[in-house]
Write a protein that holds these residues in place. Structure first.
Motif, PDB file in Angstrom:
ATOM      1  N   SER A 150      40.452  84.732  21.878  1.00 33.70           N
ATOM      2  CA  SER A 150      40.322  83.452  22.574  1.00 33.70           C
ATOM      3  C   SER A 150      41.711  82.888  22.861  1.00 33.70           C
ATOM      4  O   SER A 150      42.688  83.211  22.179  1.00 33.70           O
ATOM      5  CB  SER A 150      39.528  82.458  21.720  1.00 33.70           C
ATOM      6  N   ARG A 151      41.807  82.017  23.849  1.00 36.46           N
ATOM      7  CA  ARG A 151      43.092  81.421  24.199  1.00 36.46           C
ATOM      8  C   ARG A 151      42.891  79.967  24.611  1.00 36.46           C
ATOM      9  O   ARG A 151      41.830  79.587  25.108  1.00 36.46           O
ATOM     10  CB  ARG A 151      43.781  82.211  25.311  1.00 36.46           C
ATOM     11  N   SER A 152      43.906  79.183  24.388  1.00 36.94           N
ATOM     12  CA  SER A 152      43.852  77.759  24.702  1.00 36.94           C
ATOM     13  C   SER A 152      44.554  77.430  26.013  1.00 36.94           C
ATOM     14  O   SER A 152      44.547  76.284  26.447  1.00 36.94           O
ATOM     15  CB  SER A 152      44.491  76.948  23.573  1.00 36.94           C
ATOM     16  N   TYR A 153      45.161  78.426  26.624  1.00 37.52           N
ATOM     17  CA  TYR A 153      45.865  78.222  27.894  1.00 37.52           C
ATOM     18  C   TYR A 153      45.786  79.495  28.721  1.00 37.52           C
ATOM     19  O   TYR A 153      45.509  80.589  28.195  1.00 37.52           O
ATOM     20  CB  TYR A 153      47.326  77.819  27.649  1.00 37.52           C
ATOM     21  N   ASP A 154      46.024  79.335  29.995  1.00 44.51           N
ATOM     22  CA  ASP A 154      46.079  80.463  30.929  1.00 44.51           C
ATOM     23  C   ASP A 154      47.529  80.629  31.354  1.00 44.51           C
ATOM     24  O   ASP A 154      48.063  79.795  32.084  1.00 44.51           O
ATOM     25  CB  ASP A 154      45.184  80.175  32.132  1.00 44.51           C
ATOM     26  N   ALA A 155      48.189  81.669  30.868  1.00 40.55           N
ATOM     27  CA  ALA A 155      49.568  81.938  31.292  1.00 40.55           C
ATOM     28  C   ALA A 155      49.567  82.344  32.764  1.00 40.55           C
ATOM     29  O   ALA A 155      48.745  83.169  33.187  1.00 40.55           O
ATOM     30  CB  ALA A 155      50.184  83.024  30.429  1.00 40.55           C
ATOM     31  N   ALA A 196      48.124  70.098  22.552  1.00 41.71           N
ATOM     32  CA  ALA A 196      49.350  69.537  21.987  1.00 41.71           C
ATOM     33  C   ALA A 196      50.430  70.579  21.740  1.00 41.71           C
ATOM     34  O   ALA A 196      51.625  70.259  21.737  1.00 41.71           O
ATOM     35  CB  ALA A 196      49.025  68.815  20.677  1.00 41.71           C
ATOM     36  N   SER A 197      50.017  71.806  21.528  1.00 37.79           N
ATOM     37  CA  SER A 197      51.001  72.851  21.245  1.00 37.79           C
ATOM     38  C   SER A 197      50.521  74.178  21.810  1.00 37.79           C
ATOM     39  O   SER A 197      49.321  74.380  22.034  1.00 37.79           O
ATOM     40  CB  SER A 197      51.239  72.981  19.736  1.00 37.79           C
ATOM     41  N   CYS A 198      51.465  75.063  22.030  1.00 38.47           N
ATOM     42  CA  CYS A 198      51.173  76.407  22.551  1.00 38.47           C
ATOM     43  C   CYS A 198      51.679  77.431  21.550  1.00 38.47           C
ATOM     44  O   CYS A 198      52.831  77.352  21.095  1.00 38.47           O
ATOM     45  CB  CYS A 198      51.864  76.627  23.890  1.00 38.47           C
ATOM     46  N   VAL A 199      50.836  78.405  21.246  1.00 32.82           N
ATOM     47  CA  VAL A 199      51.218  79.479  20.336  1.00 32.82           C
ATOM     48  C   VAL A 199      51.472  80.734  21.165  1.00 32.82           C
ATOM     49  O   VAL A 199      50.597  81.193  21.908  1.00 32.82           O
ATOM     50  CB  VAL A 199      50.129  79.743  19.291  1.00 32.82           C
ATOM     51  N   LEU A 200      52.669  81.265  21.036  1.00 31.36           N
ATOM     52  CA  LEU A 200      53.059  82.487  21.732  1.00 31.36           C
ATOM     53  C   LEU A 200      53.284  83.596  20.716  1.00 31.36           C
ATOM     54  O   LEU A 200      53.724  83.342  19.586  1.00 31.36           O
ATOM     55  CB  LEU A 200      54.351  82.270  22.527  1.00 31.36           C
ATOM     56  N   ASP A 201      53.011  84.815  21.108  1.00 32.21           N
ATOM     57  CA  ASP A 201      53.360  85.961  20.284  1.00 32.21           C
ATOM     58  C   ASP A 201      54.863  86.187  20.411  1.00 32.21           C
ATOM     59  O   ASP A 201      55.416  86.225  21.524  1.00 32.21           O
ATOM     60  CB  ASP A 201      52.603  87.203  20.749  1.00 32.21           C
ATOM     61  N   ALA A 202      55.521  86.347  19.282  1.00 29.09           N
ATOM     62  CA  ALA A 202      56.976  86.539  19.282  1.00 29.09           C
ATOM     63  C   ALA A 202      57.366  87.228  17.981  1.00 29.09           C
ATOM     64  O   ALA A 202      56.997  86.769  16.897  1.00 29.09           O
ATOM     65  CB  ALA A 202      57.695  85.207  19.418  1.00 29.09           C
ATOM     66  N   SER A 245      57.252  81.907  13.056  1.00 28.61           N
ATOM     67  CA  SER A 245      56.911  82.749  11.909  1.00 28.61           C
ATOM     68  C   SER A 245      57.340  84.177  12.219  1.00 28.61           C
ATOM     69  O   SER A 245      58.014  84.435  13.218  1.00 28.61           O
ATOM     70  CB  SER A 245      55.409  82.685  11.650  1.00 28.61           C
ATOM     71  N   ASP A 246      56.916  85.114  11.390  1.00 29.47           N
ATOM     72  CA  ASP A 246      57.281  86.514  11.634  1.00 29.47           C
ATOM     73  C   ASP A 246      56.667  87.055  12.922  1.00 29.47           C
ATOM     74  O   ASP A 246      57.206  87.987  13.525  1.00 29.47           O
ATOM     75  CB  ASP A 246      56.839  87.387  10.460  1.00 29.47           C
ATOM     76  N   THR A 247      55.530  86.467  13.339  1.00 32.71           N
ATOM     77  CA  THR A 247      54.810  87.037  14.485  1.00 32.71           C
ATOM     78  C   THR A 247      54.530  86.051  15.610  1.00 32.71           C
ATOM     79  O   THR A 247      54.096  86.468  16.679  1.00 32.71           O
ATOM     80  CB  THR A 247      53.464  87.634  14.028  1.00 32.71           C
ATOM     81  N   GLU A 248      54.772  84.744  15.398  1.00 28.09           N
ATOM     82  CA  GLU A 248      54.387  83.750  16.392  1.00 28.09           C
ATOM     83  C   GLU A 248      55.454  82.685  16.584  1.00 28.09           C
ATOM     84  O   GLU A 248      56.224  82.374  15.671  1.00 28.09           O
ATOM     85  CB  GLU A 248      53.072  83.063  15.991  1.00 28.09           C
ATOM     86  N   LEU A 249      55.432  82.127  17.790  1.00 25.85           N
ATOM     87  CA  LEU A 249      56.255  80.963  18.125  1.00 25.85           C
ATOM     88  C   LEU A 249      55.310  79.843  18.536  1.00 25.85           C
ATOM     89  O   LEU A 249      54.512  80.012  19.462  1.00 25.85           O
ATOM     90  CB  LEU A 249      57.206  81.295  19.283  1.00 25.85           C
ATOM     91  N   THR A 250      55.374  78.728  17.839  1.00 27.57           N
ATOM     92  CA  THR A 250      54.537  77.577  18.168  1.00 27.57           C
ATOM     93  C   THR A 250      55.408  76.490  18.776  1.00 27.57           C
ATOM     94  O   THR A 250      56.357  76.015  18.130  1.00 27.57           O
ATOM     95  CB  THR A 250      53.813  77.039  16.925  1.00 27.57           C
ATOM     96  N   VAL A 251      55.113  76.118  20.017  1.00 27.06           N
ATOM     97  CA  VAL A 251      55.890  75.121  20.750  1.00 27.06           C
ATOM     98  C   VAL A 251      55.082  73.834  20.843  1.00 27.06           C
ATOM     99  O   VAL A 251      53.932  73.843  21.312  1.00 27.06           O
ATOM    100  CB  VAL A 251      56.238  75.628  22.163  1.00 27.06           C
ATOM    101  N   THR A 252      55.660  72.741  20.396  1.00 25.88           N
ATOM    102  CA  THR A 252      55.012  71.434  20.492  1.00 25.88           C
ATOM    103  C   THR A 252      55.378  70.803  21.833  1.00 25.88           C
ATOM    104  O   THR A 252      56.572  70.641  22.146  1.00 25.88           O
ATOM    105  CB  THR A 252      55.455  70.513  19.350  1.00 25.88           C
ATOM    106  N   THR A 304      49.335  71.955  34.490  1.00 28.16           N
ATOM    107  CA  THR A 304      50.337  73.016  34.404  1.00 28.16           C
ATOM    108  C   THR A 304      51.531  72.545  33.587  1.00 28.16           C
ATOM    109  O   THR A 304      52.018  71.423  33.772  1.00 28.16           O
ATOM    110  CB  THR A 304      50.794  73.450  35.804  1.00 28.16           C
ATOM    111  N   VAL A 305      51.993  73.397  32.698  1.00 27.44           N
ATOM    112  CA  VAL A 305      53.108  73.095  31.798  1.00 27.44           C
ATOM    113  C   VAL A 305      54.143  74.204  31.926  1.00 27.44           C
ATOM    114  O   VAL A 305      53.797  75.387  32.038  1.00 27.44           O
ATOM    115  CB  VAL A 305      52.619  73.001  30.336  1.00 27.44           C
ATOM    116  N   THR A 306      55.424  73.814  31.895  1.00 27.90           N
ATOM    117  CA  THR A 306      56.511  74.788  31.953  1.00 27.90           C
ATOM    118  C   THR A 306      57.531  74.490  30.866  1.00 27.90           C
ATOM    119  O   THR A 306      57.895  73.330  30.654  1.00 27.90           O
ATOM    120  CB  THR A 306      57.213  74.761  33.323  1.00 27.90           C
TER     121      THR A 306
END
Length: 716
Positions: A42-47, A79-85, A106-113, A123-125
């Motif tokens: 599941s995803r909370s945004y559409d890249a 409120a925030s976007c979680v990216l794989d990183a 974290s070791d596997t994710e980047l969470t951007v507020t 749309t968010v950039t």
């Protein structure tokens, strides 16, 4: 996506021969039903778009990156976007106004507020800055070797692209992207899409390539490679087709890849959907097999071949397979890894379609037999599973002989059931209605129903959603009084493993002195009996005429019928007969029939199969037959002959092997002649072997054979 090394044609024939023998299947070593139950992410945004800027230092094996992410919220109040990183350190995140955004890594994710919660559809950039060095996976730095220069290339399949830029790394979201890559001057950067521009910075000693992928694709398909490439240009009509190779391979580019334009034309017509991207590049990398990425396929340098060796080591299989992925996997992409077959079965069936078109019906039949054998080997020694399965521990589990050859054979059966035109119309419909979208198996089944009007749920249920395959025990009896052939067919697969009783159409051919009659029957039960008219005792009863059904089958036949089959059946039937005749290996008629076939059959694969069976008989003429076959027009037959002769360990053949080495043009045969010298055990040939070791050959195969033979002799 070809993750395994390309099978050489000799191996294909070995597998094909194995495909006809029914043996008891051992208990599988892996129980797929106990693997992790997975579901689509599941995803909370559409890249929507990634703008990726990289500065790469080949000497330090390091990179600095800046990725601008554009996305649309799929939530109210995101409120925030979680990216794989993973494997790089993010140093800052800023929004499109330049304001710093809070983030955690974290070791596997980047969470951007986000600066404020985003509304549904907004749309968010934002832009992430980061740096990494010598990542373990995802981005590979290669030192210079004799085969490749110092270079870097991405290896993102199936979920490793987030090791070199932050993103949503799952195939159910498609994006456009740009890659702006800066490397040391003297290198070229290949990537997806169209080349926007190249900028040289002489003061810094660098060059920057800007590529834009304007049509959406999944993130694992984002690719780049940087090396001092030579780009050999080709085309299909107005479509640029380029071969990015290392400098020493420039003259090998056309022998290796030169059929690509012809393949594009063939697939355009076959799929009913023209090649969808702006260009097609094939880009050499040091490792792996072939890995498709949109408009730019990474190809192992090991497939490069010059014009002289191309007949022996053709790249047609891997080149056509990876090209087909530009439709199957790139244009439409599996929605989740449970549907891997939509990429790999379709790609594998496509390489069969092209090879049959390019090389002929018999070569195509052998290609399919090799695919069957590859699947059966996995099913009988490792595991069985449904082709479509949500049980896997990691995505790579799904890229196996169930997704590749078994699924291709299912496609072949579907084609035989619905018919030629409906099948290819379905293929076209599926592409057109799912282009640039993630797809799942239900989408393909829907296309079948729409185009053909047929409800084939029973077919897909047994072949895609259940494991295994039918194993038939077939017996036939001619009733002279009633003038009929009675055929009893039993399904004897291990039903305790979840394998169903299969419903299959089966074509039976009965050949008598008066001619041949072909009948299609439906097999639906565990045991069934069918009767066919036959005025005289049949010369041949053929089960599965046309070799359409994925199966194992045991069908006992007498010597007369097998000898007739060896001479008169299709290629697959003749190969099968050559193996089955070993039941009668002590009968002189068997030796005579096999010897005749080994010398006179019009197709090389049958000659090879007959030759290998001949060597297992007690006939005294076998050595002479093998020596004669060592001069066959086909190198695979010659190779089989020399391999078998070598196992005789006969010192009397030393001069024969020397002459063969000096006269044969095949590096495979020449190498086997040297190995045969080692097996013969005559130490006087060591000087000859030392001299032979200096003969240049593809991947030093002659040198390695000579050195191996010397080592074998010295050990004695």
């Amino acid at each position: 996506m070809t993750k395994k090394s390309t099978l050489i044609i000799g191996l294909i024939l070995t597998l094909a021969g194995a495909a006809f023998a029914q043996t008891a299947a051992p208990a599988p070593s892996i129980d797929f039903s106990k693997k992790t139950l997975q579901s689509e992410r599941s995803r909370s945004y559409d890249a929507l778009h990634y703008l990726i800027k990289l500065s790469v230092d080949l000497d330090r094996k390091a990179f600095e990156g800046e990725t601008t992410v554009t996305l649309t919220s799929l939530r109210d109040g995101l409120a925030s976007c979680v990216l794989d990183a993973e494997e790089f350190k993010v140093t800052s995140v800023r929004n499109d106004y330049g304001d710093a955004l809070a983030f955690t890594q974290s070791d596997t994710e980047l969470t951007v507020t986000l600066a404020r919660p985003a509304k549904f559809g907004e749309t968010v950039t934002f832009t992430c800055s980061y740096a990494g060095a010598n990542p373990k996976i995802g981005l590979r730095f290669a030192e210079a070797t004799a085969d490749n220069p110092k270079m870097v290339f991405s290896d993102s399949f199936p979920d490793k692209v987030h090791h070199w830029f932050p993103c949503y790394d799952y195939p159910n979201d498609k994006v456009t992207n740009e890659l702006i890559v800066t490397v040391k001057a003297g290198n070229k950067v290949g990537a997806n899409g169209r080349l926007v521009g190249v900028t040289e910075n002489k003061a810094a000693g660098t060059v920057t390539y800007h590529w834009s992928q304007d049509l959406p694709h999944s993130t694992y398909l984002i690719f780049f490679a940087a090396a001092p490439y030579v780009v050999v240009q080709d085309s299909y009509k107005t479509l640029p087709v380029n071969y990015w190779v290392f400098s020493q391979d420039e003259k090998k580019a056309l022998p290796t890849y030169g059929k690509t334009p012809k393949m594009i034309e063939f697939f355009n017509k076959t799929f009913g959907y023209d090649y969808p991207w702006q260009k097609y590049d094939q880009i050499s990398v040091p490792s792996g097999g072939g890995a498709e990425s949109t408009s730019a396929t990474a190809m192992t340098q090991r497939i490069m071949v010059d014009a002289a060796d191309e007949p022996e080591f053709p790249a047609i299989g891997i080149v056509s397979h990876e090209l087909a992925h530009q439709w199957w996997g790139d244009l439409i992409t599996l929605r989740s890894w449970a549907h891997t077959w939509l990429n790999e079965s379709f790609g594998t069936y496509s390489d069969y379609l092209y090879q049959r078109f390019d090389l002929g019906e018999d070569e195509g039949a052998v290609n399919l037999a090799g695919k069957l054998a590859g699947y059966l080997r996995e099913a009988k020694t490792r595991y069985i599973r449904p082709i479509v399965s949500d049980r896997y521990d990691k995505p790579g589990d799904m890229f196996d002989s169930h997704s590749y050859p078994k699924g291709a054979l299912v496609m072949h059966m579907l084609r035989s059931i619905v018919g030629e035109e409906p099948f290819f119309a379905t293929i076209s419909h599926f592409l057109h209605h799912n282009a640039f979208q993630p797809a799942e198996t239900a989408d393909f089944i829907r296309s079948v129903k729409i185009v053909t009007g047929q409800n084939l749920d029973w077919f897909f249920d047994q072949w895609l959603f259940k494991p295994g395959h039918p194993v038939f025990d077939v017996k036939n009896e001619w009733d002279a009084a009633r003038k009929v052939v009675k055929l009893t067919v039993a399904q004897v697969q291990d039903f305790s493993r979840g394998i169903p009783v299969f419903r299959v159409p089966m074509t039976i051919k009965v050949v008598t002195a008066k001619g041949a009659a072909t009948t299609k029957v439906w097999i639906k039960d565990k045991v069934e009996t069918f009767e066919f008219p036959a005025e005289t005792k049949p010369l041949l009863v053929r089960f599965d005429e046309g070799n359409l059904i994925l199966k194992e089958a045991a069908f006992s036949k007498d010597l007369d019928e097998l000898l007739y089959q060896l001479k008169s059946d299709d290629v697959i039937g003749r190969i099968a007969a050559a193996g089955d005749l070993l039941q009668f290996k002590d009968d002189p008629r068997t030796a005579a029939g096999l010897a005749a076939s080994a010398q006179a059959d019009p197709f090389w694969a049958v000659r090879k199969a007959a030759l290998e069976s001949s060597a297992k008989t007690s006939d005294k003429g076998v050595p002479a037959l093998l020596k004669k076959a060592a001069k066959d027009a086909n190198s695979s037959v010659r190779l089989a002959a020399v391999l078998t002769l070598g196992d005789l360990k006969d010192r009397g053949l030393v001069e024969f092997y020397k002459q063969l080495f000096n006269k044969d043009t095949s590096p495979r045969v020449r190498s086997e002649a040297l190995r045969a010298l080692g097996k013969a055990g005559d130490p006087s040939v060591v000087p000859f072997l030392r001299q032979a070791s200096s003969v240049p050959s593809r991947q030093n195969m002659v040198k390695r054979a000579a050195e191996g033979a010397i080592k074998q002799l010295e050990a004695k």
